[in-house]
Design an enzyme around this catalytic site. Structure first.
Site, PDB file in Angstrom:
ATOM      1  CG  HIS A 113     -17.459   3.230 -33.823  1.00 49.73           C
ATOM      2  ND1 HIS A 113     -17.154   1.892 -34.022  1.00 49.73           N
ATOM      3  CD2 HIS A 113     -16.319   3.915 -34.092  1.00 49.73           C
ATOM      4  CE1 HIS A 113     -15.885   1.784 -34.384  1.00 49.73           C
ATOM      5  NE2 HIS A 113     -15.355   3.002 -34.447  1.00 49.73           N
ATOM      6  CB  VAL A 114     -16.282   9.077 -31.982  1.00 49.30           C
ATOM      7  CG1 VAL A 114     -17.005   9.398 -30.688  1.00 49.30           C
ATOM      8  CG2 VAL A 114     -14.985   8.327 -31.743  1.00 49.30           C
ATOM      9  CG  HIS A 115     -18.620   8.794 -37.380  1.00 46.21           C
ATOM     10  ND1 HIS A 115     -19.451   8.288 -36.401  1.00 46.21           N
ATOM     11  CD2 HIS A 115     -19.394   9.591 -38.145  1.00 46.21           C
ATOM     12  CE1 HIS A 115     -20.670   8.752 -36.586  1.00 46.21           C
ATOM     13  NE2 HIS A 115     -20.674   9.559 -37.626  1.00 46.21           N
ATOM     14  CG  LEU A 116     -12.978  13.767 -39.252  1.00 46.44           C
ATOM     15  CD1 LEU A 116     -13.475  15.054 -38.606  1.00 46.44           C
ATOM     16  CD2 LEU A 116     -11.450  13.771 -39.345  1.00 46.44           C
TER      17      LEU A 116
END
Ligand code: ZN
Length: 153
Positions: A113-116
């Site tokens: 789950h991509v995240h910044l």
């Protein structure tokens, strides 16, 4: 070249990341949830590089950076900007590091789950970070940080 932040609790996290039984973005801990946008959300990092280290992610469970939709990317950007404002108002950092870690080798603890990352920085923080290491794992400290950010939001 600036020295990397020394965050020993990160190592334990990376080693145990595969044992997580749920997605922290799809099912965020309520006390760590800072804000929600239309298609993205902001959570406090439970294993921070520095105080006020937050993660901004699309609400949709997406692990491929290229599969993030334009409206989601725009929402992530807007929430990151809002987080910077809230962090400035709350902790007065002198700078920020923003970044996406893609793949375990790049330091990603949660790969699917991509995240910044939004990491507040202070002058000299690479020196006093180890002193703060023990307070960062206290849940009540994290909950208090999240509450301060929600108040400043
Ligand atoms: Zn997810």
């Amino acid at each position: 070249m600036p020295k990397p932040l020394w965050a020993p609790w990160r190592l334990e996290y990376i080693q145990h990341a595969d044992e997580l039984d749920r997605c922290i973005f799809c099912e965020p801990e309520p006390e760590l949830l800072v804000a929600r946008g239309e298609t993205a959300l902001v959570v406090l990092n439970k294993f921070p590089y520095s105080s006020g280290h937050v993660l901004v992610a699309p609400q949709r469970h997406v692990g491929d950076f290229g599969a993030v939709e334009a409206n989601e990317a725009s929402d992530v950007h807007a929430l990151a900007a809002h987080a910077i404002d809230a962090l400035r108002a709350t902790y007065a950092p002198q700078g920020f590091n923003l970044g996406w870690n893609i793949g375990r080798v790049a330091g990603a603890g949660i790969e699917d789950h991509v995240h910044l990352h939004v990491v507040p920085r202070w002058n000299g923080d690479t020196n006093f970070m180890p002193v703060l290491a023990d307070v960062k794992v206290l849940p009540e400290h994290l909950a208090a940080t999240a509450e301060r950010l929600r108040d400043a939001w």
